[in-house]
Every structure is written in C-alpha cells, then in structure tokens.
Enzyme design. Structure first.
Site, PDB file in Angstrom:
ATOM      1  N   GLU A 102      10.305   1.549  10.127  1.00 41.19           N
ATOM      2  CA  GLU A 102      11.288   2.605   9.850  1.00 41.19           C
ATOM      3  C   GLU A 102      10.550   3.922  10.056  1.00 41.19           C
ATOM      4  OE1 GLU A 102      14.380   2.031   9.269  1.00 41.19           O
ATOM      5  OE2 GLU A 102      14.311  -0.104   8.767  1.00 41.19           O
TER       6      GLU A 102
ATOM      7  N   CYS B 219      13.509  11.335   6.552  1.00 35.40           N
ATOM      8  CA  CYS B 219      13.646  10.783   7.910  1.00 35.40           C
ATOM      9  C   CYS B 219      15.047  11.010   8.446  1.00 35.40           C
ATOM     10  CB  CYS B 219      13.316   9.296   7.898  1.00 35.40           C
ATOM     11  SG  CYS B 219      14.277   8.385   6.696  1.00 35.40           S
TER      12      CYS B 219
ATOM     13  N   GLU C 262      10.356  16.110  15.236  1.00 33.15           N
ATOM     14  CA  GLU C 262      10.638  16.103  13.807  1.00 33.15           C
ATOM     15  C   GLU C 262       9.781  17.173  13.127  1.00 33.15           C
ATOM     16  OE1 GLU C 262       9.100  12.700  11.569  1.00 33.15           O
ATOM     17  OE2 GLU C 262      11.115  12.464  10.753  1.00 33.15           O
TER      18      GLU C 262
ATOM     19  N   LYS D 198       0.855  -1.189   0.000  1.00 32.95           N
ATOM     20  CA  LYS D 198       0.000   0.000   0.000  1.00 32.95           C
ATOM     21  C   LYS D 198       0.894   1.243   0.000  1.00 32.95           C
ATOM     22  CE  LYS D 198      -1.818   3.050   2.615  1.00 32.95           C
ATOM     23  NZ  LYS D 198      -1.945   4.155   1.679  1.00 32.95           N
TER      24      LYS D 198
HETATM   25  P1  NAD Z   1       2.374   8.373   7.618  1.00 35.03           P
HETATM   26  O1  NAD Z   1       2.754   7.606   8.815  1.00 35.03           O
HETATM   27  O2  NAD Z   1       1.329   9.396   7.715  1.00 35.03           O
HETATM   28  O3  NAD Z   1       1.898   7.379   6.445  1.00 35.03           O
HETATM   29  C1  NAD Z   1       2.712   6.300   6.002  1.00 35.03           C
HETATM   30  C2  NAD Z   1       1.827   5.265   5.338  1.00 35.03           C
HETATM   31  O4  NAD Z   1       0.958   4.702   6.316  1.00 35.03           O
HETATM   32  C3  NAD Z   1       0.927   5.819   4.249  1.00 35.03           C
HETATM   33  O5  NAD Z   1       0.857   4.890   3.192  1.00 35.03           O
HETATM   34  C4  NAD Z   1      -0.431   5.931   4.946  1.00 35.03           C
HETATM   35  O6  NAD Z   1      -1.523   5.870   4.067  1.00 35.03           O
HETATM   36  C5  NAD Z   1      -0.375   4.720   5.847  1.00 35.03           C
HETATM   37  N1  NAD Z   1      -1.263   4.765   7.008  1.00 35.03           N
HETATM   38  C6  NAD Z   1      -1.718   5.845   7.674  1.00 35.03           C
HETATM   39  N2  NAD Z   1      -2.528   5.470   8.690  1.00 35.03           N
HETATM   40  C7  NAD Z   1      -2.571   4.108   8.677  1.00 35.03           C
HETATM   41  C8  NAD Z   1      -3.235   3.116   9.468  1.00 35.03           C
HETATM   42  N3  NAD Z   1      -4.012   3.461  10.486  1.00 35.03           N
HETATM   43  N4  NAD Z   1      -3.056   1.816   9.166  1.00 35.03           N
HETATM   44  C9  NAD Z   1      -2.253   1.452   8.136  1.00 35.03           C
HETATM   45  N5  NAD Z   1      -1.612   2.345   7.334  1.00 35.03           N
HETATM   46  C10 NAD Z   1      -1.765   3.656   7.604  1.00 35.03           C
HETATM   47  O7  NAD Z   1       3.768   8.979   7.086  1.00 35.03           O
HETATM   48  P2  NAD Z   1       3.974   9.968   5.868  1.00 35.03           P
HETATM   49  O8  NAD Z   1       3.403  11.279   6.274  1.00 35.03           O
HETATM   50  O9  NAD Z   1       3.539   9.327   4.592  1.00 35.03           O
HETATM   51  O10 NAD Z   1       5.579  10.064   5.819  1.00 35.03           O
HETATM   52  C11 NAD Z   1       6.302  10.902   6.623  1.00 35.03           C
HETATM   53  C12 NAD Z   1       6.868  10.177   7.834  1.00 35.03           C
HETATM   54  O11 NAD Z   1       7.592   9.021   7.436  1.00 35.03           O
HETATM   55  C13 NAD Z   1       7.866  10.996   8.622  1.00 35.03           C
HETATM   56  O12 NAD Z   1       7.582  10.961  10.007  1.00 35.03           O
HETATM   57  C14 NAD Z   1       9.204  10.329   8.347  1.00 35.03           C
HETATM   58  O13 NAD Z   1      10.161  10.490   9.337  1.00 35.03           O
HETATM   59  C15 NAD Z   1       8.821   8.924   8.144  1.00 35.03           C
HETATM   60  N6  NAD Z   1       9.816   8.230   7.307  1.00 35.03           N
HETATM   61  C16 NAD Z   1      10.710   7.368   7.897  1.00 35.03           C
HETATM   62  C17 NAD Z   1      11.677   6.736   7.119  1.00 35.03           C
HETATM   63  C18 NAD Z   1      12.671   5.774   7.724  1.00 35.03           C
HETATM   64  O14 NAD Z   1      13.204   4.967   6.978  1.00 35.03           O
HETATM   65  N7  NAD Z   1      12.955   5.817   9.007  1.00 35.03           N
HETATM   66  C19 NAD Z   1      11.738   6.967   5.761  1.00 35.03           C
HETATM   67  C20 NAD Z   1      10.829   7.841   5.201  1.00 35.03           C
HETATM   68  C21 NAD Z   1       9.855   8.465   5.985  1.00 35.03           C
END
Ligand code: NAD
Length: 506
Positions: free
Chosen positions: A266, A300, A398, A191
């Site tokens: 992650e 991130c 963050e 997804k």
């Molecule tokens: P997010 O957590 O809002 O969403 C990530 C994914 O989870 C999306 O596909 C979203 O649709 C899905 N999602 C949301 N709610 C969900 C639920 N209840 N159940 C299942 N799936 C759900 O993150 P974002 O805004 O897309 O990305 C930004 C964040 O990602 C930042 O906090 C960043 O630090 C983190 N990030 C971490 C890494 C790493 O490798 N450590 C890499 C990239 C981004």
C-alpha cells in the site's frame, strides 16, 4: 499569516513517556544490543515514548518465534470460533485503552487529539469486522467433476507474515492488516515506524492480556534498514505486507521478488478531485479543503490535486482559498485545531522543497507556502497553489503535506487524461450532479477507489488499495482474510481407478 492556536496542556502534566518493549515469543524484552530510541513529539518537544532500537539479531529472534508458532500449529489449532472470540476480546481491549492510545498517537505524530480518538475507535471496528470474516472463511467443493472425482479447494494460512508500517496512521494501518492475518491463521512479525512505535507496542500488551499464544504475534522496533530488511528477505518469512512510501515499496518488492515471496503493498498517491460546473458547489469546496488538510496532508489518500472546470475555476479557487484560510492550525491538544504538526524535520524539508519547485515552475502560491510560527516550529500553513500545469512536479509527485495544487480543464476527456497522468492510482473523486458523467468517470479513472460527490469515506466492507505505483493487492473487503491464505487443491478419486498402461484384465 496563519495564526497558531495554543492549547491548555494540563493533560501533559506529569506525563511519563511510554516505555515500550519489544514482544518476542511472548516475552516483553529490550533489544539484544540494549540501545533505545527516544521519540520526541514534534508538536510539544517532550519525549512521547522510548523504544528498543533493535537490530537484525532481534528481527531474527522474532522471525524464528513466529516460524515455530506456525509450524507447531499453536495458532492453526484454534477453531474459527475461538479465533473470532479472541479478536473480539482484543477489540474490547483496544476500546478500554483507547484514550491512552489516542494520547500517544497525538504526541508522536502531532495530529489533533480529537482525530486520534476517532482513529482508535475506528480500529475497534476493524478488529470486529475481521472477527466476522474469521467465521466465514471457507474453501470450495466441486461435486460436478464426474462420478469418480470430488474436488476440494482448501484455504490454508500463508504462514509467517511480516508487517511493516508507516508513521501517519500507525494503529489504524496495522489494524487493516493484523486481525485479518490472525483470522486466517497466520503468525506475524510487526515492525512499526521508528517515529510512532507506541500504539503498536501497546497493542502487543492487549494481545497478550487477551490470551494470544506466545510467538503468534511478535513486535520488533527500530530502523527500517536494521530490523526491516531481515523481515523482507529471510527464508522463514512467507509473505510481506508493507504500507509506506513508493520508494521503499519498490525496494521491498524487488527483495521479495528475489525470493518469490507473496507481497502486498500500500503505497503513495497523487489523488485528484475532479470538479464539474454542475456540482454541489459548497459541498465540493468543503471536501477539497478537508481532503487535503486532513492529517496535515500526511495521508496516502490526500486529495492533493484538484482539477476544476475552467468555467467555474476562478470562483471555486476563491472559495477554496477563503475556506482554507479559516482552517485552524496549532497545538493538536486544542479541540478546534484541524492541522497539527508535521512529523519531523525531513518531512518538513520535503514539503518546503515541493513549494519551492512549484514557484520555480511558474505556479502561484495563493495561500500559505510558509511555516506557522509556534510550538516546536514544525507547523505548515494550509497552502494553495494555483496556475498548476499537469507536467509540473507539484502535479506529479506526492508532497505528503498540507499543499493543494489546483489545475483546470476544458472538457470531460481532458479531466480524465490529467487525472490518469501520474505514476499513481490510489484514489480520486468526481463532483457532478450528472450521474452519467459520474459513472463514466468512475470507470475511466485508474484508481483503486473513486468517490462520487464525497471524499475520504471508508468502511471495512469495501476493499482498499492502489492501481499502478500506488500498490499491489487490496486490504479490507470480504477477501481481506483470503489474502493471507494459500489455496490448496485436493482431488479425491471415488471407486476403482483405470490403470494407465496395461489393463489388468488383458
Ligand atoms: P517509509 O516508506 O519511509 O517507511 C515505512 C516503513 O518502512 C517504516 O516502518 C520504515 O522503518 C520501514 N522501512 C524503511 N526502509 C526499509 C527497508 N529498507 N526495509 C524494510 N523496511 C523499511 O514511509 P513513511 O515515511 O513511514 O510513510 C509515508 C509514506 O507512506 C507515504 O509515501 C505514504 O503515501 C505512504 N502510505 C501509504 C498508505 C496506503 O495505504 N497506500 C497509507 C499510509 C502511508
């Protein structure tokens, strides 16, 4: 005031939004409900792509296809050689469609096109690296357990894996997961983020063209709460691999915990770069500016905190501000632009809140702090915040935007204390010519990656992941395929077995 760099947009002439369909059991199809999501590019305001707005019903179909493909042994029947060859074919397929992928990535995320091109070519290498690991995955044997015992440790694929990915590096983050799970013999339901589903769906086309059997990889699109939730709690899913925010990660870990599923996370970071007085000054200034403004700080690994020794703090801060002032902001299609658009209004509000709270806490905005006028209005000026104290929100949370917090320290121990004083532990950097300081700091900093005299370098051979609330588990590195396996112990008895209770002879 930061000026906005406009670009020649002729590449967009006649642009037709990418029409993405879900991939379920080898078929490209719309959602059961027939609804769609239009992704309007944040930098250009045009429809970049249109995607199925899936529901739990679609997710269930995808899970059951992946389950069937796994249980029927469609994919596990492939030898390591055959899997590796297929992964290499997919790598070639990505390379062939790289320009198309880079353009959609640029339009959907608002990141510079030149950077998107680099990311897609990096993905090709991730798939090739996974192919190399596919051929070396093996278990263990113990021929030392006595005359009557031979022990085997088998590596078996964990089963059906859900992969939930964010919007900041869509195809890159998926490529840190998918080829390794496939190399292990798992089947998968993906997804992608609802904001950036384009390249994941294009990858579905590449996988199908390359000959990945039906049901082995399934892709569902839509909102996290609709399609994401079943991918976490359904009994037919054996493992969840999630990259995203710490907030959603906590929720996913709790849900997976209820079912005792394997989970890899992650998550976010508040990554410090520690600058000692004897550093290579110009190199450190450049790395600080690059570290925080790369991908508009929506990263991130963003180096969003700089801890600089008080003896050079004034000079260093001035140099960072001067360099940051020259960072080009504007249309991501312009070859010189380094900071493109912020992903959406919500994220812009998060960034503006963070800057407001820094002001209210008594920090000083030394550069930027406001939007850059141009495009669709979602451009943030490279921002430098000085006078930051370790307990302020701007030093703890963050931001996920182009905002640098500068803190000072008096000695080594204080630097380490500040570096470790957040909930996160993803990455950090140390800048000094003194190898002893660098090595000691690398050991003491609680982070999954510590760079010494460099920042944001990466290679598939090295594991990536976080300490503390930055995550659970590691991606990449030589164990990247093993993470998608279970170990099974097989004990073989050799010769006659001694009876437990009554000896036959007596
Ligand atoms: P997010 O957590 O809002 O969403 C990530 C994914 O989870 C999306 O596909 C979203 O649709 C899905 N999602 C949301 N709610 C969900 C639920 N209840 N159940 C299942 N799936 C759900 O993150 P974002 O805004 O897309 O990305 C930004 C964040 O990602 C930042 O906090 C960043 O630090 C983190 N990030 C971490 C890494 C790493 O490798 N450590 C890499 C990239 C981004």
């Amino acid at each position: 005031m930061t000026t906005f760099l406009t670009a020649d947009q002729s590449v967009l002439n006649g642009y037709r939004p990418y029409h993405g369909t879900m991939l379920i059991n080898g078929e490209f199809r719309d959602s059961v409900g027939g609804k769609r999501i239009d992704r309007i590019g944040p930098a250009h305001g045009i429809i970049a792509g249109t995607y199925a707005d899936g529901s739990a019903e679609d997710a269930l179909l995808a899970i059951s296809a992946a389950r069937r493909a796994f249980d029927e042994g469609t994919w596990t029947a492939f030898t390591a050689k055959e899997r590796a060859e297929l992964l290499l074919k997919i790598a070639d397929g990505i390379a062939q469609r790289s320009e198309e992928m880079a353009i959609i990535e640029c339009l959907e995320t608002g990141k510079p096109l030149a950077q998107a091109r680099g990311e897609v070519s990096g993905c090709v290498d991730l798939w090739r690296y996974a192919a190399s690991l596919a051929r070396t995955l093996h278990g263990e044997s113990y021929n030392t357990l006595g005359d009557q015992m031979l022990g085997l440790v088998l590596r078996q694929p964990v089963g059906v894996v859900s992969m939930i990915t964010p919007w900041n590096f869509p195809i890159w983050i998926l490529s840190q997961k998918l080829p390794f799970a496939l190399a292990a013999g798992c089947t998968v339901v993906i997804k992608p983020s609802e904001f950036t589903s384009g390249t994941t769906l294009m990858l579905g086309e590449i996988l199908t063209d390359a000959g990945v059997p039906a049901g082995v990889v399934n892709i569902v699109t839509g909102l996290g709460t609709n399609v994401g939730s079943p991918l976490v709690d359904h009994d037919d899913v054996d493992m969840v691999s999630f990259t995203g925010s710490t907030r959603v990660g906590r929720h996913i870990a709790a849900e997976a915990g209820r079912k005792l599923k394997k989970v890899s996370l992650e998550l976010g970071g508040k990554n410090p770069q520690i600058i000692f007085p004897d550093c290579d000054f110009d190199a450190a200034v450049d790395a600080v500016v690059f570290g925080v403004y790369f991908n508009a700080g929506e990263c991130c690994n963003s180096g969003s905190r700089v801890l600089v020794h008080q003896d050079i703090a004034e000079k260093f801060t001035r140099a960072v501000v001067e360099k940051a002032r020259r960072v080009k902001v504007g249309d991501p299609l312009h070859p010189e632009v380094r900071v493109g658009s912020i992903i959406n209004d919500n994220q812009m509000a998060v960034i503006e809140d963070a800057i407001r709270s820094a002001r209210e806490d008594g920090a000083e905005i030394l550069l930027g702090g406001e939007r850059v006028t141009g495009g669709q209005g979602l451009f943030m000026a490279p921002t430098v915040v000085g006078g930051v104290k370790a307990e302020m929100q701007i030093a703890q949370e963050e931001v996920f935007g182009p905002v640098l917090a500068i803190l000072t320290f008096a000695d080594y121990q204080e630097a380490i204390n500040i570096a470790n004083n957040t909930l996160y532990g993803l990455s950090a950097a140390v800048w000094s010519k003194d190898i002893d300081i660098c090595l000691e700091a690398a050991r003491k900093i609680n982070a999954g990656t510590v760079w010494v005299n460099t920042f944001l370098d990466g290679t598939p051979e090295l594991p990536f992941g976080g300490f503390k609330q930055s995550g659970l588990g590691r991606e990449l590195g030589k164990s990247a395929v093993e993470d998608y396996t279970e170990q099974k112990t097989v004990q073989l008895h050799i010769g006659a077995r001694t009876n437990w209770w009554i000896n036959n002879a007596s």
